[in-house]
Design an enzyme around this catalytic site. Sequence first.
Site, mmCIF file in Angstrom:
data_model
loop_
_atom_site.group_PDB
_atom_site.id
_atom_site.type_symbol
_atom_site.label_atom_id
_atom_site.label_comp_id
_atom_site.label_asym_id
_atom_site.label_seq_id
_atom_site.Cartn_x
_atom_site.Cartn_y
_atom_site.Cartn_z
ATOM 1 N NE ARG A 2 55.798 21.169 100.751
ATOM 2 C CZ ARG A 2 56.525 20.418 99.919
ATOM 3 N NH1 ARG A 2 56.105 19.215 99.571
ATOM 4 N NH2 ARG A 2 57.683 20.852 99.459
ATOM 5 C CB ILE B 200 53.886 17.173 89.560
ATOM 6 C CG1 ILE B 200 55.366 17.478 89.830
ATOM 7 C CG2 ILE B 200 53.524 15.806 90.129
ATOM 8 C CD1 ILE B 200 55.738 17.634 91.314
ATOM 9 C CD GLU C 97 55.110 16.118 105.749
ATOM 10 O OE1 GLU C 97 54.035 15.786 105.250
ATOM 11 O OE2 GLU C 97 56.195 16.131 105.132
ATOM 12 C CB ILE D 85 51.507 13.489 95.964
ATOM 13 C CG1 ILE D 85 50.952 14.192 94.721
ATOM 14 C CG2 ILE D 85 51.175 12.026 95.970
ATOM 15 C CD1 ILE D 85 51.847 14.089 93.535
ATOM 16 C CG HIS E 223 57.040 14.364 102.223
ATOM 17 N ND1 HIS E 223 56.778 15.614 102.728
ATOM 18 C CD2 HIS E 223 57.379 14.568 100.924
ATOM 19 C CE1 HIS E 223 56.963 16.538 101.790
ATOM 20 N NE2 HIS E 223 57.317 15.917 100.677
ATOM 21 C CB THR F 198 46.239 30.785 85.405
ATOM 22 O OG1 THR F 198 47.437 30.042 85.619
ATOM 23 C CG2 THR F 198 46.351 32.120 86.095
HETATM 24 C C1 8YV Z 1 61.155 16.538 99.045
HETATM 25 C C2 8YV Z 1 59.058 17.511 98.029
HETATM 26 O O1 8YV Z 1 61.682 15.294 99.200
HETATM 27 O O2 8YV Z 1 60.361 18.494 96.354
HETATM 28 C C3 8YV Z 1 59.425 18.629 97.134
HETATM 29 O O3 8YV Z 1 58.759 19.669 97.193
HETATM 30 O O4 8YV Z 1 58.038 17.522 98.613
HETATM 31 C C4 8YV Z 1 59.955 16.351 98.162
HETATM 32 O O5 8YV Z 1 60.402 15.977 96.899
HETATM 33 C C5 8YV Z 1 60.895 17.106 100.396
HETATM 34 O O6 8YV Z 1 60.288 18.362 100.342
HETATM 35 C C6 8YV Z 1 62.171 17.199 101.218
HETATM 36 O O7 8YV Z 1 62.964 18.297 100.840
#
Ligand code: 8YV
Length: 334
Positions: free
Chosen positions: A247, A166, A276, A245, A294, A187
């Site tokens: 955690r 990502i 959350e 974006i 989220h 790394t």
């Molecule tokens: C999820 C996310 O929607 O994939 C991940 O790690 O953070 C999100 O795409 C969320 O974790 C719910 O499962």
Amino acid sequence: MSLTQAPSPVRPKVLVARRIFPEGLARLEEHCEIDYNDQIHPLSNAELANRLADKQGALVTGSEQVGTQALSQASQLQIISNIAVGFNNFDVAALNAKHVFGTNTPDVLTDTTADMAFALLMATARRVCETEHWLRAGHWQNWELGGMLGVDVHHSTMGIIGMGRIGQAIAKRGLGFGMNILYHNRTQLDAATEQACQAQYVALETLLRQADHVVLVMPYSAASHHLIGREQLALMRPTATLINIARGGIVDDAALIEALQKKVIFAAGLDVYEGEPKLNPGFLTVPNVVLTPHIGSATAKTRHGMMNLAIDNLLAGLAGKRPPNLINPEIWKA
Ligand code: 8YV
């Protein structure tokens, strides 16, 4: 049953811990006996433990905590499939101790989540939400030369912390905006990947000092807990933005609220929060923060893709095949 009919094979019992799209449920019902929690709120650890007791498989989301307690009564469990790429909700040691396979959903959400990082970045830098609220409240009387000034995204320096799939997709979007890309990662990437992203590896402190926009995309772990706190925010530029974006818990939310109030940084764009779906109420008192619930992966196509991949993983594991996205290959015996 007539005497000529073959007995139906025993179907594995599967817990679907949260509401999913109907076609996913139909697909699972073809192969498995389903215990369906048709709810949008997560099961508690105790409920999860209770319902996993007689199951061979489970489909969960990022908000079910799969650890020692949840697994305590599971004596037949073979696989737990997460509908998420991040799997900090899985205690891998606890899975391994019970010889349960865990899986996640990489790749299908990479571009959608990278788009969301950019949506937050643009909205934060250009004060899109703040000015919209102001307009809706009827405050707009005159156009002002010095009114509602934001900071530029184009030709600025973006600092990406966490340069996995990502992070790299965000970097490539940044190139389209003429951005200079710095990154920090556990790394350093190989030279070809760095070249493809035109990204330069720097120390965390350098990135925080030099970036106009700091974007967080790394996994949450004990090592990344409160990686961005008061001290790190103080290193950032007063004109900088912080985008998370990844955690909740990577940022110390109380420290960030204080930094936003005192204009230590210009603004923040957040999709994830400590604890959350509860939100530190301080965020609601500061105008220079964009808050989303989220939704990084939340497009219809991508959420269907995540569900289907999670089901692929689950069915493969139940059939004794190696799931495509196994997170604990150390317990796989080929
Ligand atoms: C999820 C996310 O929607 O994939 C991940 O790690 O953070 C999100 O795409 C969320 O974790 C719910 O499962």
